[in-house]
Write a protein that holds these residues in place. Structure first.
Motif, mmCIF file in Angstrom:
data_model
loop_
_atom_site.group_PDB
_atom_site.id
_atom_site.type_symbol
_atom_site.label_atom_id
_atom_site.label_comp_id
_atom_site.label_asym_id
_atom_site.label_seq_id
_atom_site.Cartn_x
_atom_site.Cartn_y
_atom_site.Cartn_z
ATOM 1 N N ARG B 97 0.840 -1.201 0.000
ATOM 2 C CA ARG B 97 0.000 0.000 0.000
ATOM 3 C C ARG B 97 0.865 1.236 0.000
ATOM 4 N N GLU B 99 0.346 5.581 0.413
ATOM 5 C CA GLU B 99 -0.615 6.657 0.630
ATOM 6 C C GLU B 99 0.148 7.935 0.937
ATOM 7 N N VAL B 107 3.528 7.359 2.886
ATOM 8 C CA VAL B 107 3.595 6.180 3.749
ATOM 9 C C VAL B 107 3.462 4.926 2.899
ATOM 10 N N ARG B 109 3.621 0.582 2.929
ATOM 11 C CA ARG B 109 3.731 -0.678 3.663
ATOM 12 C C ARG B 109 4.581 -1.589 2.806
ATOM 13 N N ARG B 111 6.810 -5.278 2.503
ATOM 14 C CA ARG B 111 7.073 -6.607 3.069
ATOM 15 C C ARG B 111 8.554 -6.771 3.374
ATOM 16 N N GLU B 403 4.735 -6.920 7.145
ATOM 17 C CA GLU B 403 4.742 -5.581 6.547
ATOM 18 C C GLU B 403 5.239 -4.548 7.540
ATOM 19 N N PHE B 405 6.532 -0.169 7.905
ATOM 20 C CA PHE B 405 6.224 1.151 7.373
ATOM 21 C C PHE B 405 7.503 1.846 6.924
#
Lengths: 418, 418
Positions: B97, B99, B107, B109, B111, B403, B405
């Protein structure tokens, strides 16, 4: 003697009713919970006054009294937070992937509630309502085991919330407050591997270690946040200063506050005096290595323990490092896997910093204080995890669910032909 | 005495080198591992012959000898499996993701490897190579603790694989085989909460319970698969029969084989005689309740224990239920959260079955035998989880990552203005 197993079984059964509610019905229940809190404000504040009086008589410290205290404004804040949770997207039933396999079966990954979540926490009565709202929103049952200092407040809050559950047709047991606060009862709760799907401890490191060391149910936790800011050789110094001041000063008691400043040797002569001035202007004590002491007069010498410390206070450890690699090595050795920040204009340095560190949150040119569920876009936060499993970093609603498989076919078989 | 903590620390350090490899380099290493296995075939088969001889001398059962046995064809199969893992998409670094927040911070996410995975398993030497490949592909270090029966084979396989690691510049410790097979050493391994990120036990229920009950590190596991087929009132009977035969007969020893058949009372008179004929034609023993006995002559009476049993054999428990609700209640009471199947033409029944059951895999008109990582599209399978956390159901490569950040900004601060 409390039969905690029986309480937990009732919670698990009641959780099925929560999971079965439609999104609209679950959200309506959360809004009714907020209304019930406001309607019961006089009873809740009276109960809280009882907690405060008992705490004062026990000679509890002022900081703890402040965490315990509720008033009209704080209670409104709690009710508003419930309404915000109600407005968040529903994770339950979300289809995260869908694939039709070559044999024609359709495979979906679907988010489903965890089941029963046990929250173990200390004096803040707001956690009672916040945790209840997030767990119920994600279709779970929740068992709350708060601190003894807040028991009257927690009972009054729970009574209000449970009324809203029952009005929604959900058994009150879906939100269970453990009234028996003996340690052996908590230990028994943490052994219920066939009923409790997850325990989340929130509070001081002592409580968290106790839960982590004694639980047989899965635990998601973080012990502490030893967050680093590394100022790279070519950092924008004004930018780095802003990150330093925001990270250290804006809320030193938060786990995402900075605890250690690492400065590249090439920029140390220029940057450290400015950093020291800024820190001292905000009343922050600096503890530095020999190289820092050589540049900044009157710095307190840092010990090895300073680099492991989570001060949660207006103190910062400082070290001059010869390279990005040395900064990475320092963080690997002393870090807590929580949040690390690099200030740099060099994209290769930023990429290496991100790749080489395995902390839950890594920031490039942004404040460590953004390491928070709300700030990172999760909508709300049930906790922060430095456990590298399930959820890593700030945990939101989705982390209160797990993905399962739903498969639809037309009679396909795997090994049977014809 | 083995210093298992030291071994684990070396594995953790070496894991950083695995995680740092590019996707291409990691895949090349996996292909080299496959080549090394084939190159070392004579040594591996000789070691395996030693294991087999020792097992025979100990009077080990034929089924265990078969699990232990390697030959050219099985070794080729293991090498092929490694090449298939190499060809799978790399989960490491996948951005799930992205955003941009209102304040402009971006930001992501991303892995990232779990870190160090400990596999605890029994006699099958193929697990040594399979688990190593999946863990390394996902950027992890792996500590393998296999059974004593397979120790010579495991040592020979590990030696071959480690050569490929070292050729790729990865320390051999990234793939560590525990040679000290004493129980206390395994227990010590399972306490290393600061080093081992996940333990996955694979084998019989006894081994899994031992690991789950003694580990302090997180464990992902399933004890057993008591999988149900519910034949609804309006099921397509031919379809239901196919699911029954495939589910029960095609591989009775698998955890996704059927153990219990539930039949709606409205269809029991028509369906049960056909089901009994089909089962008996395949040598399957039926154990039924009174209603089943009334319809099918000579059925063995089922006890309550039969409905909890994972037979792993040509036996099936049968019960007639009055409704979909009764079937759901039976599965909730006796199920193991593994895999459940409904045969129905009624979409409302299917939806209710899916919603009301919280098993890891729920199938509508498809065989329970599809409950497998490969069949469900995961590419490969490291295990199956009925732990409702992190990974639920078949676990693939992604479940060997978590995941985190990654945030990029331009100097944004949270509380500092100006």
């Amino acid at each position: 003697m409390t039969d905690i197993r029986q309480l937990a079984l009732q919670c698990r059964d009641a959780a099925q009713a929560v999971a079965a509610l439609s999104t609209d019905a679950r959200n309506a229940m959360l809004l009714a919970m907020a209304d019930a809190l406001e309607a019961d404000a006089p009873a809740i504040l009276a109960a809280n006054a009882g907690d405060l009086q008992a705490a004062r008589e026990k000679g509890v410290a002022a900081a703890m009294l402040d965490r315990l205290r509720l008033d009209d404004s704080r209670l409104s804040g709690i009710a508003s937070a419930l309404r915000e949770v109600a407005a968040l997207p529903d994770p339950v039933g979300q289809i995260t992937r869908r694939e039709t396999r070559p044999n024609g079966i359709e495979v979906e990954r679907v988010r489903t509630p965890l089941g029963v979540v046990a929250m173990i926490y200390e004096a803040r009565p707001n956690v009672t309502a916040d945790a209840a709202a997030l767990c119920l929103k994600a279709g779970n049952g929740v068992i709350l085991r708060g601190g003894s200092e807040a028991i009257r407040s927690n009972l009054a809050i729970t009574a209000a919330l449970q009324r809203a559950l029952e009005a929604a047709g959900v058994p009150a047991a879906a939100l269970t407050l453990v009234e028996d606060l003996r340690r052996e009862t908590m230990l028994e709760l943490l052994q219920l591997t066939d009923i409790v799907d997850l325990a989340i401890p929130r509070g001081g490191e002592g409580l968290i270690r106790f839960v982590a060391e004694h639980a047989r149910v899965p635990v998601i936790k973080h012990y502490k946040g030893v967050c680093h800011l590394f100022v790279d050789a070519d950092a924008d110094q004004d930018l780095a200063l802003r990150l330093l001041v925001d990270g250290k000063v804006s809320r030193p008691s938060a786990c995402n506050a900075l605890e250690t400043l690492l400065v590249h040797a090439d920029i140390a002569d220029a940057f450290l005096p400015r950093a020291a001035d800024a820190m001292r202007a905000h009343g922050v004590e600096l503890r530095g290595d020999a190289a820092t002491q050589a540049i900044v007069p009157d710095v307190v010498p840092a010990t090895e323990e300073d680099y492991d410390a989570e001060y949660l206070d207006l103190v910062i450890a400082v070290r001059v490092v010869d390279s990005l690699d040395a900064a990475i090595a320092h963080i690997r050795r002393h870090g807590s896997d929580h949040t690390e920040v690099i200030a740099t204009r060099d994209e290769a340095s930023a990429a290496k910093f991100v790749q080489a560190l395995r902390s839950a949150v890594v920031m490039v040119n942004a404040s460590s204080r953004f390491s928070d569920g709300g700030e990172l876009g999760l909508g709300a936060e049930i906790g922060i995890s430095t456990t590298r499993l399930h959820s890593y970093g700030p945990m939101g609603l989705e982390a209160l669910t797990v993905e399962r498989f739903v498969v639809r076919g037309a009679g396909q078989t795997r090994n049977l032909h014809g």
